[in-house]
Design an enzyme around this catalytic site. Structure first.
Site, PDB file in Angstrom:
ATOM      1  N   ASP A 186      -1.075   5.170  18.028  1.00 33.07           N
ATOM      2  CA  ASP A 186      -1.137   3.847  18.311  1.00 33.07           C
ATOM      3  C   ASP A 186      -2.636   3.381  17.621  1.00 33.07           C
ATOM      4  O   ASP A 186      -3.688   3.701  18.194  1.00 33.07           O
ATOM      5  CB  ASP A 186      -1.127   3.232  19.823  1.00 33.07           C
ATOM      6  CG  ASP A 186      -1.012   1.782  20.005  1.00 33.07           C
ATOM      7  OD1 ASP A 186      -1.432   1.081  19.048  1.00 33.07           O
ATOM      8  OD2 ASP A 186      -0.731   1.282  20.905  1.00 33.07           O
ATOM      9  N   ARG A 220      -3.760   0.292  17.124  1.00 32.53           N
ATOM     10  CA  ARG A 220      -4.144  -1.134  17.233  1.00 32.53           C
ATOM     11  C   ARG A 220      -5.361  -1.659  17.918  1.00 32.53           C
ATOM     12  O   ARG A 220      -5.960  -0.657  18.486  1.00 32.53           O
ATOM     13  CB  ARG A 220      -2.993  -1.931  18.170  1.00 32.53           C
ATOM     14  CG  ARG A 220      -1.775  -1.830  17.393  1.00 32.53           C
ATOM     15  CD  ARG A 220      -0.539  -2.497  18.568  1.00 32.53           C
ATOM     16  NE  ARG A 220      -0.210  -1.552  19.353  1.00 32.53           N
ATOM     17  CZ  ARG A 220       0.465  -1.740  20.350  1.00 32.53           C
ATOM     18  NH1 ARG A 220       1.173  -2.812  20.626  1.00 32.53           N
ATOM     19  NH2 ARG A 220       0.842  -0.941  21.206  1.00 32.53           N
ATOM     20  N   GLY A 272       3.673  -2.470  12.832  1.00 31.36           N
ATOM     21  CA  GLY A 272       3.652  -0.998  13.118  1.00 31.36           C
ATOM     22  C   GLY A 272       2.696  -0.079  13.948  1.00 31.36           C
ATOM     23  O   GLY A 272       2.183   0.922  13.578  1.00 31.36           O
ATOM     24  N   CYS A 331      10.887  -5.344  20.574  1.00 32.37           N
ATOM     25  CA  CYS A 331       9.889  -6.301  20.186  1.00 32.37           C
ATOM     26  C   CYS A 331      10.476  -7.785  20.286  1.00 32.37           C
ATOM     27  O   CYS A 331       9.832  -8.843  21.013  1.00 32.37           O
ATOM     28  CB  CYS A 331       9.097  -5.978  18.976  1.00 32.37           C
ATOM     29  SG  CYS A 331       8.327  -4.332  18.954  1.00 32.37           S
ATOM     30  N   GLU A 360       2.655  -7.776  15.758  1.00 36.30           N
ATOM     31  CA  GLU A 360       3.524  -7.832  14.939  1.00 36.30           C
ATOM     32  C   GLU A 360       4.677  -6.871  14.701  1.00 36.30           C
ATOM     33  O   GLU A 360       4.171  -5.807  14.571  1.00 36.30           O
ATOM     34  CB  GLU A 360       3.259  -8.441  13.586  1.00 36.30           C
ATOM     35  CG  GLU A 360       4.127  -8.424  12.558  1.00 36.30           C
ATOM     36  CD  GLU A 360       3.524  -9.185  11.024  1.00 36.30           C
ATOM     37  OE1 GLU A 360       2.300  -8.927  10.989  1.00 36.30           O
ATOM     38  OE2 GLU A 360       4.123  -9.584  10.302  1.00 36.30           O
TER      39      GLU A 360
HETATM   40  N1  LIG Z   1       4.599   2.895  13.909  1.00 36.02           N
HETATM   41  C1  LIG Z   1       5.565   2.542  14.616  1.00 36.02           C
HETATM   42  N2  LIG Z   1       5.308   1.153  15.121  1.00 36.02           N
HETATM   43  C2  LIG Z   1       6.524   0.889  15.567  1.00 36.02           C
HETATM   44  C3  LIG Z   1       7.864   1.548  15.865  1.00 36.02           C
HETATM   45  N3  LIG Z   1       8.377   0.567  16.713  1.00 36.02           N
HETATM   46  C4  LIG Z   1       7.972  -0.420  17.084  1.00 36.02           C
HETATM   47  N4  LIG Z   1       6.456  -0.413  16.632  1.00 36.02           N
HETATM   48  C5  LIG Z   1       5.552  -1.195  16.421  1.00 36.02           C
HETATM   49  O1  LIG Z   1       4.752  -1.263  17.703  1.00 36.02           O
HETATM   50  C6  LIG Z   1       4.238  -2.451  18.135  1.00 36.02           C
HETATM   51  C7  LIG Z   1       4.913  -3.145  19.397  1.00 36.02           C
HETATM   52  O2  LIG Z   1       4.334  -1.973  20.328  1.00 36.02           O
HETATM   53  P1  LIG Z   1       5.173  -1.397  21.410  1.00 36.02           P
HETATM   54  O3  LIG Z   1       4.790   0.105  21.747  1.00 36.02           O
HETATM   55  O4  LIG Z   1       6.411  -1.613  21.231  1.00 36.02           O
HETATM   56  O5  LIG Z   1       4.855  -2.290  22.766  1.00 36.02           O
HETATM   57  P2  LIG Z   1       3.529  -2.498  23.393  1.00 36.02           P
HETATM   58  O6  LIG Z   1       3.035  -3.826  22.534  1.00 36.02           O
HETATM   59  O7  LIG Z   1       2.319  -1.483  23.315  1.00 36.02           O
HETATM   60  O8  LIG Z   1       3.621  -2.775  24.907  1.00 36.02           O
HETATM   61  P3  LIG Z   1       4.428  -3.947  25.333  1.00 36.02           P
HETATM   62  O9  LIG Z   1       3.256  -5.241  25.729  1.00 36.02           O
HETATM   63  O10 LIG Z   1       5.078  -3.361  26.742  1.00 36.02           O
HETATM   64  O11 LIG Z   1       5.518  -4.487  24.398  1.00 36.02           O
HETATM   65  C8  LIG Z   1       4.630  -3.495  16.998  1.00 36.02           C
HETATM   66  O12 LIG Z   1       3.432  -3.630  16.095  1.00 36.02           O
HETATM   67  C9  LIG Z   1       5.854  -2.826  16.143  1.00 36.02           C
HETATM   68  O13 LIG Z   1       6.015  -3.091  14.671  1.00 36.02           O
HETATM   69  C10 LIG Z   1       7.742   2.971  15.424  1.00 36.02           C
HETATM   70  O14 LIG Z   1       8.785   3.337  15.610  1.00 36.02           O
HETATM   71  N5  LIG Z   1       6.398   3.067  14.873  1.00 36.02           N
HETATM   72 ZN   LIG Z   2       9.513  -3.563  17.199  1.00 34.41          ZN
END
Ligand SMILES: Nc1nc2c(ncn2[C@@H]2O[C@H](COP(=O)(O)OP(=O)(O)OP(=O)(O)O)[C@@H](O)[C@H]2O)c(=O)[nH]1
Ligand SMILES: [Zn+2]
Length: 209
Positions: free
Chosen positions: A126, A128, A93, A67, A53
């Site tokens: 990260d 998650r 986030g 995103c 999200e």
């Molecule tokens: N803490 C934080 N979360 C972010 C930021 N920008 C985006 N997000 C969150 O990062 C998440 C998406 O992760 P990403 O690192 O953009 O991409 P990914 O899911 O790891 O990789 P892809 O599959 O390639 O998109 C979402 O939950 C966003 O809300 C930020 O600057 N800080």
């Molecule tokens: Zn985003």
């Protein structure tokens, strides 16, 4: 794992009519969603996206990240393929939640990069988790995923949690002047596999909304 399937419904979208499956994580109270198109159970690996999200990018048209662009591109590709699945995980986030993400954005407005901002707030870069994916995919009968992502750590984490990722499909879209530094940081510090040259410029992308 305490993921419980609740209900499914039709969800007409600009690209196709998907089926939306709602799940509850009884441990956290979070409500997660899977969108499917076509018969995803068994058979050949399914084109898929595991999307975390991002209220700002997915719903509020923010150009700070990629995103929203990735979400639309993934749904469009699934529609073109006629078969696929998108898991929409409520871990805003990178797992720190919306309000902490706003705090992190505030630090980024003052010069921190996306990783430094999380760390200054006392979080990992990260936070998650992907273990919720396995019961959702099991419920849907998905046995293999051709995963649309640029993040090799996501592939590793899903594989460790028992998801059969048969292929990584790059998903480079949405580059714009507001997120260029953010995307470079993701490539440099978070290991995302993308070169800025690979991107379709955001202004060339029809966001359909
Ligand atoms: N803490 C934080 N979360 C972010 C930021 N920008 C985006 N997000 C969150 O990062 C998440 C998406 O992760 P990403 O690192 O953009 O991409 P990914 O899911 O790891 O990789 P892809 O599959 O390639 O998109 C979402 O939950 C966003 O809300 C930020 O600057 N800080
Ligand atoms: Zn985003």
């Amino acid at each position: 794992m305490t993921i419980r399937f609740i209900a499914a419904c039709r969800l007409p979208m600009p690209w196709a009519t998907f089926t939306m499956h709602g799940f509850e994580d009884e441990a956290t109270g979070k409500e997660h969603v899977a969108l499917t198109l076509g018969d995803v159970s068994g058979g050949e690996p399914v084109l898929g996206r595991v999307h975390s999200e991002c209220l700002t990018g997915d719903a509020l048209f923010s150009m700070r990240c990629d995103c929203g662009y990735q979400l639309q591109a993934a749904l469009k590709r699934i529609a073109e393929e006629g078969r696929g699945v998108l898991l929409y995980l409520r871990q805003e986030g990178r797992g720190i939640g919306l309000l902490n993400k706003i705090r992190a954005y505030n630090l980024q407005d003052q010069g921190a990069d996306t990783v430094e901002a999380n760390e200054r707030l006392g979080f990992g870069a990260d936070m998650r988790r992907y273990d919720i994916c396995t019961p959702m995919l099991d419920h849907l009968g998905v046995t293999g995923l051709k995963l649309m992502t640029n993040n090799p750590r996501k592939v590793d984490a899903l594989t460790r949690d028992g998801v059969n990722v048969t292929e990584r499909v790059p998903l480079t879209t949405g580059l714009n002047p507001h997120n260029e530094h953010y995307l470079s940081t993701k490539a440099g510090k978070l290991g995302h596999m993308m070169a800025l040259d690979d991107f379709i410029q955001a202004q060339d992308v029809d966001r359909d909304r």
